[in-house]
Write an enzyme that holds these catalytic residues in place. Sequence first.
Site, PDB file in Angstrom:
ATOM      1  CG  ASP A 221      -2.015   1.052   1.106  1.00 20.36           C
ATOM      2  OD1 ASP A 221      -3.072   0.737   0.548  1.00 20.36           O
ATOM      3  OD2 ASP A 221      -1.802   2.194   1.585  1.00 20.36           O
ATOM      4  CB  ILE A 222       1.129   4.152  -2.298  1.00 22.48           C
ATOM      5  CG1 ILE A 222       1.529   3.270  -3.480  1.00 22.48           C
ATOM      6  CG2 ILE A 222       1.890   5.479  -2.335  1.00 22.48           C
ATOM      7  CD1 ILE A 222       1.214   3.867  -4.841  1.00 22.48           C
ATOM      8  CD  GLU A 264      -4.550   4.017  -1.592  1.00 25.97           C
ATOM      9  OE1 GLU A 264      -4.772   4.336  -0.422  1.00 25.97           O
ATOM     10  OE2 GLU A 264      -5.416   4.079  -2.496  1.00 25.97           O
TER      11      GLU A 264
END
Length: 362
Positions: A221-222, A264
Amino acid sequence: MSSTPFEQLLENARHNELVMSKMQALEMALISAGDFPQLLGLLLDDIQSEFALDSVHLHWVDPQGEVQALLCGGGLDLDEYPRLHFIPSQFPLTHLLNPGLRTRLCAFQPGQHGDWLPDEGMGSLALLPLVRQGHLLGCLVLGSRDPQRFDPTLSTDFLERLAAIAGVCLENVYHHEQIKRLGLTDALTGVHNRRYFDQRLDEEVTRAQRQGNCLGGLFLDIDFFKRINDTWGHPAGDAVLQEVARRVKSMLRITDSLARYGGEEFAVLLAQTDLEQAARVAERIRAAVAAGPVCLGGGLDIPVTLSIGASCLHGLLPQETPGEAARRLLHEADSALYRAKENGRNQVMCHTAEPAGAPDHG
């Protein structure tokens, strides 16, 4: 008692009729092949058994590794096809073939042909170039222990027809797989989408169970992605997603599966990988993404980091179905990702048996 010329003529006619019948059946099967496993089985196994050959190898010209990526992306385990080879250029082949890329029959010479027919005891071979619109796709190599089986004085009409049909079928199945892949690819990042990942997950869990191997899973996950969109706009966010996908993919093997799972968040499947190995891969990915900002031009450089959760499937639990095991692998990776977020982000966490709260990846 020797046969008369007439009897020999009849025997030759019967033999040719049998060969023609087998060839027609094989041609129809090749034309009907709808995917790579079916087509490769026909080219590598059926040809060998139907025509009593001692060896058959397929060499595929693949300069950029695109064919291998497509095959692996479609769930094909290349280890199950030891007689399928990929070569970076057509030039090593062209000097072996007859002028005009025609089929060639010749005596087997280990020093010259050993790389193309890597089996011991071969006496003669046939080199069947697979050509489409003047472009050499590859070469089907047929081998026999009989030195006279592929005597250069023999006619190659049947073999050239087989090569032409095999080339057409190879190209058709390749294009079919490419089109199918478009529906399983994320348009923005170019990696696979969630639909593909879910299909591949079921296949990999079943394969890992059958072979007794581990299967690693990662959720990525960004960090603070919403802040990137809010501060620099959605085009900047799209560029970050594209660059992150590129960096993650560069850290993976061709047999691994990467998908944009949603927003994301990305997901990765690591074949034949235990938890310790999965954690090392995850750390390499995390470091590669954090190593430098995403440069958008005009002096705009956006620092990006990832939080990653890692898990591993060591087999099915009692009474557990493969589908349930697949969901468990994802849940464990997601729970580990949640802990990485809670503990400060930009880090890798591995699944433990400890209970975790409901994931909320901010």
